[in-house]
Enzyme design. Structure first.
Site, PDB file in Angstrom:
ATOM      1  N   GLU A 253       5.339   2.686   5.049  1.00 20.18           N
ATOM      2  CA  GLU A 253       5.994   3.647   4.147  1.00 20.18           C
ATOM      3  C   GLU A 253       5.281   3.511   2.808  1.00 20.18           C
ATOM      4  O   GLU A 253       5.510   2.541   2.073  1.00 20.18           O
ATOM      5  CB  GLU A 253       7.480   3.295   3.974  1.00 20.18           C
ATOM      6  CG  GLU A 253       8.302   3.405   5.240  1.00 20.18           C
ATOM      7  CD  GLU A 253       8.592   4.841   5.652  1.00 20.18           C
ATOM      8  OE1 GLU A 253       8.226   5.772   4.908  1.00 20.18           O
ATOM      9  OE2 GLU A 253       9.169   5.025   6.728  1.00 20.18           O
ATOM     10  N   CYS A 287       9.451   6.742  -4.686  1.00 22.44           N
ATOM     11  CA  CYS A 287       8.377   7.289  -3.841  1.00 22.44           C
ATOM     12  C   CYS A 287       8.575   8.777  -3.629  1.00 22.44           C
ATOM     13  O   CYS A 287       7.616   9.510  -3.431  1.00 22.44           O
ATOM     14  CB  CYS A 287       8.320   6.555  -2.510  1.00 22.44           C
ATOM     15  SG  CYS A 287       9.865   6.602  -1.603  1.00 22.44           S
TER      16      CYS A 287
END
Ligand code: NAD
Length: 534
Positions: A253, A287
């Site tokens: 990720e 993010c």
């Protein structure tokens, strides 16, 4: 592999005469040292993994229902201690208390809810009926088995929600977990460990090994069965290479450069509020934050004005103050990245409409929320992850150009489309290359426990959250039982001309076009039953 950071310090333990590396937990709003914690050594990490491996067998042997009950216990504990935990997150990571409550504690409570509701069903064997005629005598099932020991490496920006959602999915599916949290946020990870243990998780089944990049590298090299990594693209690349060398499965990720597209029919007031929140939540250190904003030229001037007005009203300060909207950045290094990108954009012609500088009077790591206009694709601020409180806004002329701009990126984590026409929004969303596209919202997909989270291109490989997140934690075993144990299979040896003719008939029986050819094929194939002597 990198090992040192501002949060890593070495102390000479005079009695042992060996350097003991420590990580320092620092309040980013004040610079206050909260605590120093010893780094786990390479041997400590290996021993933790060995303990986890032997404990995992027993952990999987207990019924999934028992593991679900532990999650329920944990959920109750976290809920009871929500304020204390959220305050610790604010002190260690800087974000406003209410953000810690909503984007960390609530996200984890809801992820636990999802796993409690779905884990039993997910772990049940899945019958696999066979369509092929030759396989009709068999009964097949897909069995889900834990991978064993999952190593988790996590970042500082969501120090509870990221490792906790991954850990809970791994544990409930029967894995043991060794977690190496970010060196900046060890305390919240240790708090998470103590809550899971209080809920009944055996000590060796979930262990936190505190440390920096070198500790992470030790976990990567240890005897784990899968690595779950959340962090930056450069570290992710190094980790992927190391995993490839030993064929270790890995979930990555990584970073993002999420575009926001504001179409000509969007509600400017709503979309500008979304852009401001989406770019500045957690001081832009998310993010999924809005990193590039593209607005239809007909709305551009109004949109800029609305964003500037709303940004100027935001209160920057210590996250423990209930009036604070934006806290500090995590550390000086991150601040410098933001500063350099803004300076480069200015030098190439971007206009700073508000912000654009540090706020040293507030503390060591504060940067003013910044709105930039007239940014171009050549600027770093439109290409590289900024991870700070900056909202760069550029105009576009038509939908096709907006889609091109959105896709012109090495990243592909998430994106958003803003329009009053959901069908139009959905049609554009389908053309954007990203793991998630939201129409008329930003970031909240992370709080939808059912939604898979993850990216494409440089944003990563694999998915966390939801059923797909659980799927990452298990191995599939296909289990097949033939119901005619005393009968030899048609396709075994006994080859020859007549067998070949029979088999051609068998293939025609199933797939020839036209009923006549199929019936002929069936009649030709019958002889195969007689042939099967060997
Ligand atoms: P980072 O890559 O510096 O560190 C992440 C983790 O890896 C930390 O625990 C660190 O100690 C460890 N690590 C560092 N070097 C290592 C090495 N050589 N070997 C093994 N482990 C090592 O990232 P960060 O600064 O902590 O986090 C910010 C980044 O994370 C941003 O790029 C952000 O976009 C990304 N992120 C992605 C997601 C997502 O879900 N896609 C979520 C949050 C953050």
């Amino acid at each position: 592999m990198s090992s040192s950071s501002p949060h890593t310090v070495s102390r000479m333990a005079t009695d042992l005469q060996v350097a003991v590396r420590k990580v320092a937990s620092i309040n980013p709003a004040t610079g206050e040292l909260l605590r120093e914690v010893d780094c786990a050594s390479e041997t400590d990490v290996q021993q933790a993994v060995t303990r986890a491996r032997s404990a995992q067998i027993q952990w999987f042997a207990v019924d999934v229902g028992a593991r679900v009950e532990i999650l329920r216990h944990f959920q109750h504990t976290l809920h009871a201690r929500k304020s204390e935990v959220a305050r610790l997150i604010t002190r260690e990571a800087g974000k406003p208390y209410v953000e810690a409550l909503l984007t960390e504690v609530l996200v984890v409570l809801d992820a636990a809810r999802f796993l409690i509701e779905n884990a039993r069903n997910f772990m049940r064997d899945q019958p696999t009926p066979h369509g092929g005629l030759a396989m009709k005598t068999k009964v097949g099932r897909i069995v889900r088995e834990p991978r064993g020991v999952i190593g988790i490496l996590s970042p500082w920006n969501y120090p509870l929600s990221i490792p906790a959602v991954e850990t809970l999915a791994a544990l409930v599916t029967g894995n043991a977990v060794v977690l190496k949290p970010s060196e900046c946020t060890s305390l919240i990870a240790l708090e998470f460990e103590s809550m899971l243990r209080a809920a009944g998780t055996p000590e060796a089944v979930f262990q936190v090994v505190v440390g920096d990049g070198a500790t992470g590298a030790a976990l990567l090299e240890s005897d784990i069965d899968k690595l779950v990594f959340t962090g930056s693209v450069p570290t992710g690349r190094r980790i992927a290479q190391a995993c490839a060398a030993r064929l270790l499965p890995v979930l990555l990720e990584l970073g993002g450069k999420d575009p926001m597209l504001v179409l000509d029919d969007a509600d400017v007031d709503v979309a500008s509020s979304a852009a401001v929140w989406g770019a500045f939540v957690n001081a832009g250190q998310a993010c999924l934050s809005v990193e590039r904003c593209y607005v239809h030229r007909s709305l551009y001037a109004r949109f800029l004005e609305a964003c500037v007005e709303k940004t100027r009203k935001l209160r920057v300060g210590n996250g423990l103050d209930a009036e604070t909207d934006i806290g500090p950045m995590i550390h000086e290094r991150q601040l410098r990245i933001v500063e350099n990108q803004v300076e480069q954009a200015k030098a190439l012609g971007a206009r700073v409409l508000t912000g654009g500088s540090r706020l040293p009077e507030l503390g060591p790591n504060f940067y003013a929320p910044t709105v930039l206009a007239d940014v171009t694709p050549q600027m770093q601020i439109m290409q590289q992850e900024t991870f700070g409180p900056v909202l760069p806004i550029a105009p576009f002329d038509n939908d096709a150009q907006a889609i091109r701009l959105a896709n012109d990126s090495e990243f592909g984590l998430a994106a958003s489309v803003w329009t009053r026409n959901s069908a139009r929004g959905e049609a554009i969303a389908r053309k954007i290359n990203a793991g998630t596209v939201m129409v008329n919202d930003v970031i909240s997909c992370f709080g939808i426990s059912e939604a898979p989270h993850g990216g494409i291109k440089a944003s990563g490989i694999g998915r966390a959250h939801g059923l797909h997140g659980m799927q990452e934690m298990v191995r599939l075993k296909y289990l097949d039982v033939d119901r005619l144990p005393r009968v030899k299979k048609l396709w075994w040896y006994g080859y020859g001309e007549s067998f070949t003719r029979h088999m051609e008939g068998f293939v025609d029986f199933q797939f020839a076009r036209g009923m006549g050819r199929r019936v002929t094929g069936a009649l030709r194939s019958i002889g195969a039953l007689r042939d099967k002597k060997r």
